[in-house]
Design a protein around this motif. Structure first.
Motif, mmCIF file in Angstrom:
data_model
loop_
_atom_site.group_PDB
_atom_site.id
_atom_site.type_symbol
_atom_site.label_atom_id
_atom_site.label_comp_id
_atom_site.label_asym_id
_atom_site.label_seq_id
_atom_site.Cartn_x
_atom_site.Cartn_y
_atom_site.Cartn_z
ATOM 1 N N TRP A 85 52.719 -2.627 10.635
ATOM 2 C CA TRP A 85 52.588 -4.151 9.683
ATOM 3 C C TRP A 85 53.686 -4.999 10.009
ATOM 4 O O TRP A 85 53.599 -6.263 10.113
ATOM 5 N N LYS A 86 55.162 -4.731 10.225
ATOM 6 C CA LYS A 86 56.355 -5.280 10.689
ATOM 7 C C LYS A 86 56.013 -5.907 11.701
ATOM 8 O O LYS A 86 56.102 -7.376 11.969
ATOM 9 N N GLU A 104 53.020 -6.504 13.332
ATOM 10 C CA GLU A 104 51.843 -7.461 13.076
ATOM 11 C C GLU A 104 52.319 -8.796 12.434
ATOM 12 O O GLU A 104 51.547 -9.940 12.303
ATOM 13 N N LEU A 135 53.690 -9.055 9.197
ATOM 14 C CA LEU A 135 53.469 -9.181 7.675
ATOM 15 C C LEU A 135 54.951 -9.170 7.005
ATOM 16 O O LEU A 135 55.682 -8.728 7.593
ATOM 17 N N SER A 136 54.926 -9.974 5.821
ATOM 18 C CA SER A 136 56.084 -10.124 5.174
ATOM 19 C C SER A 136 56.460 -8.895 4.406
ATOM 20 O O SER A 136 55.603 -8.346 4.268
ATOM 21 N N PRO A 152 57.025 -8.792 0.868
ATOM 22 C CA PRO A 152 56.069 -8.747 -0.199
ATOM 23 C C PRO A 152 54.866 -7.947 0.338
ATOM 24 O O PRO A 152 54.241 -7.273 -0.556
ATOM 25 N N ALA A 153 54.124 -8.783 1.371
ATOM 26 C CA ALA A 153 52.689 -8.244 1.668
ATOM 27 C C ALA A 153 52.738 -6.717 2.061
ATOM 28 O O ALA A 153 51.837 -6.127 1.670
ATOM 29 N N ILE A 154 53.857 -6.367 2.709
ATOM 30 C CA ILE A 154 53.904 -4.815 3.003
ATOM 31 C C ILE A 154 53.989 -4.028 1.931
ATOM 32 O O ILE A 154 53.166 -3.108 1.641
ATOM 33 N N ASP A 188 52.986 -4.972 -1.205
ATOM 34 C CA ASP A 188 51.678 -4.874 -1.798
ATOM 35 C C ASP A 188 50.593 -4.154 -1.335
ATOM 36 O O ASP A 188 49.921 -3.373 -2.037
ATOM 37 N N ARG A 189 50.568 -3.822 0.018
ATOM 38 C CA ARG A 189 49.781 -2.819 0.597
ATOM 39 C C ARG A 189 50.037 -1.352 0.367
ATOM 40 O O ARG A 189 49.139 -0.421 0.052
ATOM 41 N N ASP A 234 51.556 -0.522 -2.524
ATOM 42 C CA ASP A 234 51.234 -0.283 -3.890
ATOM 43 C C ASP A 234 49.505 0.109 -3.877
ATOM 44 O O ASP A 234 49.195 0.817 -4.696
#
Length: 230
Positions: free
Chosen positions: A193-194, A196, A198-199, A201-203, A205-206, A208
């Motif tokens: 994800w990083k 790609e 993603l920030s 906080p976004a990671i 959230d995923r 969670d």
């Protein structure tokens, strides 16, 4: 009667459950016994820096202590020994020889049998700067030995962290780290994800959303930590 404070410190965080003699509870008990035998000392508060190095004086509880000393709440400070107060001989000497005398603070180090209200420039008081220097050299020597040992372990592939990183577990011999197949896929997802873009906080959230166990809860699940996990 002096409004008195106890200051205790330990470089490596210790809950008091260790078999080591030099634990926080032991330091505090020695100081309390000393104060109890002297009616002119009235214990007001106890300040504890657990897991804080003595070579740096910017410590949370030490800063709170100094604030209380400057406001007049504390008139006497008791420590088990000088090394608990600090291991930087220059800064420790500044406090003992300049700061504390200027503000009228009574300073007592039990192990060294030092009380700055009794020191008079004799041989007994001259030993204090020497002891501070010894404490500094001891700290540097320990740091050098630890660094050398860690480097040797890394070069031989035996490097061990005190706490396992997320995504790893100990092997059967408990000597090396190996992939934890239960959490390793989560770590791989985080990296992907990083990459790609993603920030953080976004990671989070995923993670969670997929109910991924956080590092503390994972330690609780595998039995490394006990009690209520966050």
């Amino acid at each position: 009667v002096f409004s008195t404070a106890i200051y205790a410190r330990l470089s490596v965080e210790n809950s008091g459950k260790s078999e080591k003699v030099d634990v926080i509870a032991n330091q505090i008990e020695i100081c309390k016994s000393y104060i109890a035998e002297r009616p002119y000392l009235n214990l007001i508060d106890t300040y504890v820096d657990n897991g804080r190095t003595g070579t740096v004086f910017d410590r949370p509880e030490f800063n709170r202590l100094m604030n209380d000393i400057r406001t007049g709440r504390i008139k006497c400070l008791v420590v088990r020994d000088l090394s608990r107060f600090g291991r930087d001989y220059i800064e420790a000497g500044t406090y003992l020889e300049r700061v504390f005398p200027q503000i009228g603070l009574r300073f007592i180090a039990i192990k060294e049998n030092y009380d700055n209200f009794d020191a008079d420039g004799s041989g007994e008081s001259l030993i204090i700067p020497l002891q501070n220097m010894i404490n500094t050299l001891y700290s540097k020597d320990i740091s050098r030995k630890v660094s050398t040992a860690l480097k040797a372990q890394m070069e031989s592939g035996e490097f061990k962290k005190r706490n396992l990183p997320y995504g790893y577990r100990w092997d059967e011999e408990h000597s090396n780290m190996v992939f934890d197949e239960e959490t390793a896929p989560i770590v791989r997802k985080i990296f992907q994800w990083k990459i790609e873009g993603l920030s953080l906080p976004a990671i989070a959230d995923r993670l969670d959303a997929m109910n991924a166990p956080n590092p503390e809860f994972q330690k609780y699940q595998v039995g490394v930590r006990t009690g209520n996990a966050t």
